[in-house]
Each structure stands twice: as C-alpha cells, then as structure tokens.
Design a protein around this motif. Structure first.
Motif, PDB file in Angstrom:
ATOM      1  N   ASP A  35      96.795  74.258 103.528  1.00 54.90           N
ATOM      2  CA  ASP A  35      95.831  75.154 103.944  1.00 54.90           C
ATOM      3  C   ASP A  35      94.629  74.504 104.296  1.00 54.90           C
ATOM      4  N   ARG A  62      98.298  75.796 107.710  1.00 52.83           N
ATOM      5  CA  ARG A  62      98.692  77.495 108.301  1.00 52.83           C
ATOM      6  C   ARG A  62      97.471  78.172 108.661  1.00 52.83           C
ATOM      7  N   ALA A  63      97.650  79.373 109.226  1.00 56.05           N
ATOM      8  CA  ALA A  63      96.387  79.965 109.572  1.00 56.05           C
ATOM      9  C   ALA A  63      95.372  80.231 108.700  1.00 56.05           C
ATOM     10  N   GLY A  64      94.241  80.305 109.055  1.00 52.87           N
ATOM     11  CA  GLY A  64      93.055  80.261 108.227  1.00 52.87           C
ATOM     12  C   GLY A  64      92.653  79.006 107.325  1.00 52.87           C
ATOM     13  N   ARG A 107      94.846  79.231 116.717  1.00 51.52           N
ATOM     14  CA  ARG A 107      95.455  78.809 115.484  1.00 51.52           C
ATOM     15  C   ARG A 107      94.863  79.459 114.453  1.00 51.52           C
ATOM     16  N   ASP A 108      93.642  79.929 114.320  1.00 50.51           N
ATOM     17  CA  ASP A 108      92.572  80.157 113.218  1.00 50.51           C
ATOM     18  C   ASP A 108      92.682  79.022 112.262  1.00 50.51           C
ATOM     19  N   VAL A 109      92.373  77.874 112.841  1.00 50.08           N
ATOM     20  CA  VAL A 109      92.044  76.747 112.293  1.00 50.08           C
ATOM     21  C   VAL A 109      90.827  75.966 112.637  1.00 50.08           C
ATOM     22  N   HIS A 129      84.287  79.680 107.520  1.00 49.85           N
ATOM     23  CA  HIS A 129      85.216  79.576 108.531  1.00 49.85           C
ATOM     24  C   HIS A 129      84.529  79.959 109.941  1.00 49.85           C
ATOM     25  N   ASN A 152      82.915  75.584 113.023  1.00 51.59           N
ATOM     26  CA  ASN A 152      84.101  74.988 113.820  1.00 51.59           C
ATOM     27  C   ASN A 152      83.491  74.129 115.039  1.00 51.59           C
TER      28      ASN A 152
END
Length: 255
Positions: A95, A140-142, A184-186, A241, A244
């Motif tokens: 993660d 992974r997502a998040g 991707r929510d990354v 989060h 970015n």
C-alpha cells in the motif's frame, strides 16, 4: 537477496503494508518506525547493513508492530521485484512505498571522480526509477509512493552539483508518474529535506560546518529524522491523500 531471519507473522484482513527502501538507518529507519506506529506492517529494505536492518525490525516488533528485513539493491530490477514479491507473500500486498535509499558524494564539478558520479546516479536515479516502476505496477488502490529529493535543489550550495543533479531527476519524475497513474487512486509525492542530523549528512563535515548549517533555517536547528518521518507518514496516509504530484520541502524554512 537475503531474507530476514524474523519468522512470518499472520496478516490480518485490512492490514496496510509499506516497503521502505534504505529503511534501516537515518531517515529511513525513522520512517519505518513511524509507519509501524501508525499500524502498517513494514518491509525494511537494506543494501548491506543487515545488523542495522534487523535492529530496526526488532525495535518495531518489540513495540508490538509487524516488520521484516529484506536485502535488495534498489538499482537491480530483479532484486527489487523480489523485494515486492516478499512483501506480497508476507503480508498480502503493498500500500505504501517509500524510497529512502540514497547516496551522496560532495565535490566541485571540476574535481568529482566520475566513478563516484556513476555510483551516486545509479542509486539515486536508476534506483528511484526501478522502485517507482514496481510501485506503479503493484500498489493497491488508496496507496502512495513517496520518493526523496533534497532542499539543496533550491539552495544550490557549492559541491552539491552531482547530488543535486540526481535529485532534480527525481523531482522531474514526480508529477509525470502521478499523472500516469490517473484512475488508480495512487498518489506520488517527493519529500525534499533540508539539513537533517543523519550519518549521511554529518559525515565529513566539521563541527563548525554543522553549526553554521544548523543556523541557516529560521528555526535555527537541524532537522531530525523524526521530523521527516512525520511528513512521509502524512503523505502516505489517508489525511494526505489529496496531496499528489508534489515536491514538499521539509526544511524549517531554509528556502
């Protein structure tokens, strides 16, 4: 690649997992311990110093956390792939990736040994790229990738030319990779510390040089590894989060 001698630990559902390269000493160790305190299982990567890595793991597990030490050269794509494989096998996924591994050689441009240049850029540029490549494929997502630059990209101190060149490359990759991971929510961010009291920073400096550098930020002290670790924890956690593609200069107001 040599795995840790620590036994496997059961991974509960929902456990968040972090890989911290260069995670056994200095800022990397502080990051490993901070993420463990935040409840993440931590894969402590190291290049050569197995004893320090195992000591970091012992400190984490002794405080009730989950951690394992894994050796890998960040510039070797096969070893880094195996590092991610180990994290997935041990804990079920990845993660958070924090690429704290780095190398610094100081010299004027005129006098720098080009072998030192090649070694530094292999770790700082190629190593960052190799780790980022695996993170882009496997987070992974998040999830979050946090890389490291230096505030000297802005201060432009003499004798830092080759080091700054390697870290400017890291900064240049940050927003591009964040955009490539659209959907991707990354998140992808870079932390650029100022003078921080680590072996990497203190090595080769006189007490007078250290004192002078500590007085430059308005807060008039060197950073602590823990100061940087808390920034990394914010960027890699739910509260950070929405940040970015950024380069965050954590330096007490140096520049």
């Amino acid at each position: 690649m040599t795995p840790s001698t620590q036994p496997n630990q059961p991974a509960p559902a929902g456990l968040r997992v972090a890989i911290v390269t260069g995670g056994s000493r200095g800022i990397g160790r502080a990051v490993s311990q901070q993420l463990a305190r935040d409840g993440l299982a931590v894969v402590v990567n190291y290049a050569r110093d197995a004893a320090s890595a195992e000591d970091t793991v012992a400190a984490i597990t002794g405080a009730g956390g989950r951690a394992v030490a894994v050796q890998a050269d960040v510039a070797d794509e096969k070893e880094v792939a195996a590092l991610f494989d180990r994290a997935e096998a041990e804990y079920g996924g990845v993660d958070v990736v924090v690429n704290a591994a780095g190398r610094m050689t100081l010299s004027t441009v005129a006098d720098l040994d080009l072998a030192a240049l090649d070694a530094m850029h292999r770790t700082n540029i190629r190593g960052t790229f190799v780790v980022a490549q695996q993170a882009a494929r496997r987070l992974r997502a998040g999830g979050s990738l946090v890389t490291f630059s230096t505030s000297v990209v802005g201060t432009q101190f003499p004798e830092y030319g080759a080091y700054v060149a390697s870290k400017a490359a890291v900064e240049g990759m940050t927003l591009i990779l964040a955009r490539e991971l659209r959907g991707r929510d990354v998140t992808v961010n870079t932390v650029a510390p100022g003078p921080t009291a680590t072996d990497l920073f203190l090595d080769g400096k006189t007490p007078e040089q250290i004192d002078r550098l500590s007085k430059i930020p308005p807060l008039e002290r060197l950073g602590r590894p823990e100061d940087i670790a808390e920034v990394v924890a914010f960027l890699s956690g739910p509260a950070g989060h929405w940040v970015n593609g950024q380069v965050l200069r954590a330096n007490g107001g140096l520049v």
